[in-house]
Design an enzyme around this catalytic site. Structure first.
Site, short mmCIF file in Angstrom:
data_model
loop_
_atom_site.label_atom_id
_atom_site.label_comp_id
_atom_site.label_asym_id
_atom_site.label_seq_id
_atom_site.Cartn_x
_atom_site.Cartn_y
_atom_site.Cartn_z
N GLY A 187 51.89 42.61 38.15
CA GLY A 187 51.94 43.34 39.64
C GLY A 187 51.60 42.16 40.44
O GLY A 187 51.75 40.98 40.22
N GLU A 188 50.66 42.73 41.44
CA GLU A 188 50.28 41.96 42.39
C GLU A 188 48.52 41.89 42.44
O GLU A 188 48.16 42.79 42.57
CB GLU A 188 50.79 42.33 43.92
N SER A 189 48.23 40.59 41.92
CA SER A 189 46.78 41.01 41.49
C SER A 189 45.68 41.04 42.69
O SER A 189 44.88 41.80 42.53
CB SER A 189 46.15 39.41 41.15
N CYS A 193 49.68 38.26 33.12
CA CYS A 193 50.04 37.79 34.49
C CYS A 193 49.32 38.17 35.34
O CYS A 193 48.04 37.72 35.63
CB CYS A 193 51.64 38.43 34.68
N ARG A 241 48.06 30.85 41.13
CA ARG A 241 48.91 31.81 41.28
C ARG A 241 50.36 31.47 41.64
O ARG A 241 50.68 30.33 42.29
CB ARG A 241 48.65 32.79 42.31
N ILE A 259 57.39 35.81 34.97
CA ILE A 259 57.76 36.37 36.28
C ILE A 259 56.65 36.03 37.40
O ILE A 259 55.68 36.39 37.48
CB ILE A 259 58.06 37.82 36.37
N ARG A 260 57.13 34.95 38.14
CA ARG A 260 56.18 34.59 39.32
C ARG A 260 54.82 34.36 38.48
O ARG A 260 53.86 34.79 39.04
CB ARG A 260 55.91 35.46 40.55
N HIS A 298 54.83 38.12 30.20
CA HIS A 298 54.97 39.37 30.07
C HIS A 298 55.33 39.54 28.54
O HIS A 298 56.57 39.06 28.29
CB HIS A 298 56.07 40.09 31.02
N GLU A 314 55.77 42.36 27.22
CA GLU A 314 56.21 43.95 26.91
C GLU A 314 57.84 44.23 27.24
O GLU A 314 58.00 45.24 27.24
CB GLU A 314 55.13 44.90 28.01
N1 GLN Z 1 52.39 36.74 41.34
C1 GLN Z 1 51.65 37.88 40.83
C2 GLN Z 1 50.04 37.49 41.62
O1 GLN Z 1 49.76 36.42 41.91
C3 GLN Z 1 51.49 37.84 39.42
C4 GLN Z 1 53.05 37.90 38.84
C5 GLN Z 1 53.10 39.01 37.82
O2 GLN Z 1 52.11 39.61 37.43
N2 GLN Z 1 54.50 39.09 37.51
O3 GLN Z 1 49.31 38.22 41.32
#
Ligand code: GLN
Length: 203
Positions: free
Chosen positions: A46-48, A78, A108, A137-138, A173, A175
């Site tokens: 997600g977005e930390s 992630c 990040r 993913i990112r 990931h 999952e």
């Molecule tokens: N880019 C997100 C972050 O910096 C992490 C990406 C992810 O959890 N897939 O929090």
């Protein structure tokens, strides 16, 4: 056995489904009280910065830290790994709240600049001969890791799956494919914590 899945953002349903396929109860966790009775916790991506902020507001972050001081197993994927990292290069974003405990420095979105998202086969010897197929993913990059951190999997030469006592963390990931081996590995850790206590997982 029950392993909670932090249900603020990300692939909550996919993580729960993987655990349930292994015969593990996987309740959603949003509030501090929901940590009780768990043998471990998975923190999805997600977005930390957002996840950290919401966990702080609900009191979950402080409650989780207290459980972790007793050796409670946590697997961060992630963004979940970013929240577990002791150090983050540059800024953590708008939130200054994170959990810590994992002796790594992460950067990040470090793979995301070149490629937003990609899949890879990661050899992980503790999981057997076949590599694990996973999705980035990112993803955050593990830039440094302290001596207590055990590298379980690498992409090219860089650590992407690490373990430190009761903590497990991955840049990727696990999952999003049908491979249950990483969830099974974490479940075994949680099982040891339940049966033999924190000392059995100490590094
Ligand atoms: N880019 C997100 C972050 O910096 C992490 C990406 C992810 O959890 N897939 O929090």
């Amino acid at each position: 056995m029950r392993i909670g899945v932090l249900a603020i953002q990300g692939d909550v349903r996919e993580h729960r489904r993987h655990l349930e396929r292994l015969g593990v109860d996987a309740p959603e966790v949003r509030r501090p009280a929901e940590l009780s009775g768990l043998a471990g916790l998975i923190m999805p991506g997600g977005e930390s910065s957002t996840i950290g902020m919401l966990m702080t507001e609900s009191g979950l972050l402080a409650a989780l830290r207290a459980r972790m001081a007793e050796g409670f197993p946590v697997y961060g994927t992630c963004a979940g790994m970013i929240l577990l990292a002791n150090r983050v290069e540059g800024s953590r974003g708008t939130s200054l709240s994170w959990i810590g405990g994992l002796d790594v420095t992460v950067a990040r979105n470090a793979y995301g600049r070149q490629v937003q998202s990609f899949e890879a086969d990661i050899p992980v010897s503790v999981l057997g001969e076949a590599p694990v197929h996973v999705v980035f993913i990112r993803a955050p990059r593990i830039v440094t890791a302290g001596p207590a951190v055990h590298v379980l999997g690498r992409l090219d030469d860089e650590a992407v799956l690490v373990e430190q006592g009761p903590l497990l963390a991955s840049s990727f990931h696990p999952e999003l494919t049908d491979d249950l081996r990483i969830h099974r590995y974490f479940s075994a850790k949680a099982q040891r914590f339940l049966q033999d206590g924190a000392a059995s997982l100490a590094t």
